[in-house]
Design an enzyme around this catalytic site. Structure first.
Site, PDB file in Angstrom:
ATOM      1  N   LYS A  44      -9.757  -6.662   8.321  1.00 25.92           N
ATOM      2  CA  LYS A  44      -8.726  -6.257   9.284  1.00 25.92           C
ATOM      3  C   LYS A  44      -9.255  -6.681  10.638  1.00 25.92           C
ATOM      4  O   LYS A  44     -10.312  -6.183  11.061  1.00 25.92           O
ATOM      5  CB  LYS A  44      -8.553  -4.736   9.292  1.00 25.92           C
ATOM      6  CG  LYS A  44      -7.993  -4.115   8.041  1.00 25.92           C
ATOM      7  CD  LYS A  44      -7.929  -2.591   8.169  1.00 25.92           C
ATOM      8  CE  LYS A  44      -7.354  -1.967   6.909  1.00 25.92           C
ATOM      9  NZ  LYS A  44      -7.445  -0.477   6.941  1.00 25.92           N
ATOM     10  N   SER A 104       0.867  -1.184   0.000  1.00 25.06           N
ATOM     11  CA  SER A 104       0.000   0.000   0.000  1.00 25.06           C
ATOM     12  C   SER A 104       0.901   1.230   0.000  1.00 25.06           C
ATOM     13  O   SER A 104       1.674   1.430   0.940  1.00 25.06           O
ATOM     14  CB  SER A 104      -0.887  -0.030   1.246  1.00 25.06           C
ATOM     15  OG  SER A 104      -1.586   1.188   1.403  1.00 25.06           O
ATOM     16  N   ASP A 143      -7.211   3.102  -3.130  1.00 22.56           N
ATOM     17  CA  ASP A 143      -7.907   3.225  -1.838  1.00 22.56           C
ATOM     18  C   ASP A 143      -8.168   4.699  -1.565  1.00 22.56           C
ATOM     19  O   ASP A 143      -7.236   5.505  -1.486  1.00 22.56           O
ATOM     20  CB  ASP A 143      -7.035   2.629  -0.724  1.00 22.56           C
ATOM     21  CG  ASP A 143      -7.766   2.553   0.620  1.00 22.56           C
ATOM     22  OD1 ASP A 143      -8.934   2.999   0.705  1.00 22.56           O
ATOM     23  OD2 ASP A 143      -7.154   2.046   1.590  1.00 22.56           O
ATOM     24  N   LYS A 199      -2.951   5.117  -2.860  1.00 19.99           N
ATOM     25  CA  LYS A 199      -3.945   5.939  -2.184  1.00 19.99           C
ATOM     26  C   LYS A 199      -4.368   7.047  -3.128  1.00 19.99           C
ATOM     27  O   LYS A 199      -3.514   7.622  -3.834  1.00 19.99           O
ATOM     28  CB  LYS A 199      -3.335   6.529  -0.915  1.00 19.99           C
ATOM     29  CG  LYS A 199      -3.008   5.490   0.146  1.00 19.99           C
ATOM     30  CD  LYS A 199      -4.266   4.939   0.796  1.00 19.99           C
ATOM     31  CE  LYS A 199      -3.917   4.002   1.952  1.00 19.99           C
ATOM     32  NZ  LYS A 199      -5.111   3.549   2.682  1.00 19.99           N
ATOM     33  N   ASP A 258     -13.759  -1.336   3.288  1.00 18.82           N
ATOM     34  CA  ASP A 258     -12.810  -1.429   4.399  1.00 18.82           C
ATOM     35  C   ASP A 258     -13.517  -0.821   5.615  1.00 18.82           C
ATOM     36  O   ASP A 258     -14.194  -1.526   6.375  1.00 18.82           O
ATOM     37  CB  ASP A 258     -11.514  -0.678   4.018  1.00 18.82           C
ATOM     38  CG  ASP A 258     -10.502  -0.533   5.153  1.00 18.82           C
ATOM     39  OD1 ASP A 258     -10.796  -0.948   6.284  1.00 18.82           O
ATOM     40  OD2 ASP A 258      -9.402   0.018   4.924  1.00 18.82           O
ATOM     41  N   LYS A 267      -1.141  -1.120  -4.447  1.00 16.97           N
ATOM     42  CA  LYS A 267      -2.310  -0.301  -4.095  1.00 16.97           C
ATOM     43  C   LYS A 267      -1.829   1.123  -3.914  1.00 16.97           C
ATOM     44  O   LYS A 267      -0.833   1.364  -3.229  1.00 16.97           O
ATOM     45  CB  LYS A 267      -2.923  -0.856  -2.807  1.00 16.97           C
ATOM     46  CG  LYS A 267      -3.743   0.132  -1.975  1.00 16.97           C
ATOM     47  CD  LYS A 267      -4.489  -0.601  -0.855  1.00 16.97           C
ATOM     48  CE  LYS A 267      -4.727   0.282   0.364  1.00 16.97           C
ATOM     49  NZ  LYS A 267      -5.341  -0.465   1.483  1.00 16.97           N
ATOM     50  N   GLY A 309      -4.190  -3.886   6.223  1.00 17.96           N
ATOM     51  CA  GLY A 309      -3.103  -3.623   7.172  1.00 17.96           C
ATOM     52  C   GLY A 309      -3.321  -2.318   7.893  1.00 17.96           C
ATOM     53  O   GLY A 309      -4.058  -1.441   7.416  1.00 17.96           O
ATOM     54  N   GLU A 353     -11.188   0.733  -3.281  1.00 16.62           N
ATOM     55  CA  GLU A 353     -11.425   0.517  -1.849  1.00 16.62           C
ATOM     56  C   GLU A 353     -12.053   1.755  -1.205  1.00 16.62           C
ATOM     57  O   GLU A 353     -11.546   2.866  -1.342  1.00 16.62           O
ATOM     58  CB  GLU A 353     -10.070   0.185  -1.185  1.00 16.62           C
ATOM     59  CG  GLU A 353     -10.161  -0.240   0.259  1.00 16.62           C
ATOM     60  CD  GLU A 353      -8.770  -0.631   0.817  1.00 16.62           C
ATOM     61  OE1 GLU A 353      -7.838  -0.882   0.021  1.00 16.62           O
ATOM     62  OE2 GLU A 353      -8.633  -0.656   2.047  1.00 16.62           O
TER      63      GLU A 353
END
Ligand code: OSB
Ligand code: MG
Length: 371
Positions: A264, A137, A190, A165, A240, A163, A292, A215
């Site tokens: 998670k 990420s 995400d 952001k 998430d 991934k 994570g 996400e």
């Protein structure tokens, strides 16, 4: 097993590189490490409540309060045969919410009980793999060039998926730039709840870039608006923030708010609830993957064990220790193999040793409770 002693430590670890998301920038990570001693055996867990209430309403302070004043008194001196019995105790179970506080305690219970049976946490949870697929990420960078360079580096290390952001104004052009450079990699984004249904056209445009998933684009508690967005786009939405329980997962799947779920344990109250969500998703054809929270090796060991369950069919946000911290607080640190896998520890419980010297160095506050 009689729970004789519980210790909690507020830790603060400097990140190797600042981590920027639509929620802000983190330079270090504050969590709570939980130690449970029962009949000569020691178990460890990590609560992923952070220093700030920007991802979740929980913080280190709220989790500390809930542990100290409710969860720990509920367990101290009790004799429990298994995790279910411990978290089913009336005084423990009646605490509503505060999933990260509960998950940190529950993780230490799983470890101590697995160690008492001399089996690995992975085996005890129902894991079926000795290696898991891992991804990375990547936070928001100051330039596209820097992001591209970072991605190149992680791909060279073997990571199976990237991934990135995204945040308003830092989204479509970025995806286009990454896709131009890496047409075939497994890529996902995400948003950490930074958008609303007014941004529907942006997400329609993202359909052209073969993303594995998007996400948490919308509200951090929302399930309903996500169902409207998912109906309008082809790319799978993955939730998430919005999923705190099996009930949330059921609602999201039945409303078709997402096609994929990120699990998670901290967000859903621990491994027990994580397993329930995993089992439900598996029987409904919903792929899951392990998220994570920038864990230390203590939390990471638990994540790796959980990700060895059969329904975790997409690579997790479970990267090498050195991606996050210069020195981990466990031995050995977690590493990524050149083929993008990570070994599932085979030893009893979490299967890694705690480096007490390093743990002491990052502990800013400690409290011990005896039965
Ligand atoms: O949204 O998945 C997230 C880190 C902290 C809080 C929320 C998130 C993240 C990450 C990092 O994306 C995942 C990791 O590598 O631990
Ligand atoms: Mg996320």
């Amino acid at each position: 097993m009689k729970i004789e002693r519980i210790e909690i430590r507020h830790t603060k670890m400097d990140l190797v590189t600042p981590f920027t998301t639509s929620m802000g920038t983190e330079y270090d990570e504050e969590h709570i490490m939980v130690r449970i001693d029962a009949e000569g055996i020691t178990g460890w867990g990590e609560s992923v409540a952070e220093g700030t209430p920007f991802y979740s309403y929980e913080t280190v302070s709220t989790a500390w309060h809930i542990m100290r004043d409710f969860l720990i008194p509920a367990l101290l001196g009790k004799n429990v045969a298994n995790v279910g019995e411990a978290i089913g105790l009336y005084e423990f179970a009646r605490v509503r919410g505060h999933m990260m506080a509960k998950a940190g305690i529950e993780a230490a219970l799983w470890d101590v009980i697995a160690k008492s049976k001399n089996i690995s946490l992975s085996k005890m949870l129902g894991g079926v793999r000795d290696k898991i697929d891992v991804g990375v990420s990547i936070g928001i960078k100051s330039s596209e060039a820097e992001l591209i360079k970072d991605i190149e580096g992680y791909l060279a290390e073997g990571y199976k998926r990237i991934k990135i952001k995204i945040a308003p104004g830092y989204d479509l052009s970025l995806v286009q730039a990454v896709r131009r450079e890496f047409p075939d990699i497994m890529l996902q984004v995400d948003a950490n709840s930074a958008y609303s249904l007014e941004d529907i056209d942006l997400f329609k445009k993202m359909d052209e870039y073969n993303l594995t998933l998007i996400e948490q684009p919308l509200g951090y508690e929302d399930i309903y608006d996500h169902s409207k967005l998912q109906r309008a786009i082809k790319t799978p939405i993955c939730l998430d923030e919005s999923i705190h329980s099996l009930d949330d997962a059921r609602a999201a799947v039945e409303l078709k708010s997402c096609k994929i779920i990120n699990i998670k344990p901290g967000r859903v109250g621990g491994f027990t609830e994580s397993k329930l969500i995993h089992d439900f998703c598996m029987s409904n054809g919903i792929p899951v993957w392990h998220g994570g929270m920038l864990e230390s090796g203590i939390g990471r060991a638990g994540n790796v064990a959980l990700a060895s369950l059969p329904g975790f069919t997409l690579p997790g946000d479970i990267s090498a220790s050195k991606k996050y911290y210069k020195e981990d607080i466990v031995n050995p640190p977690f590493v990524v193999n050149q083929d993008g896998t990570m070994e599932v520890p085979e030893g009893p419980g979490i299967g890694v040793e705690i480096n007490l010297k390093n743990l002491d160095n990052v502990t800013v506050r400690k409290e011990v409770f005896n039965a």
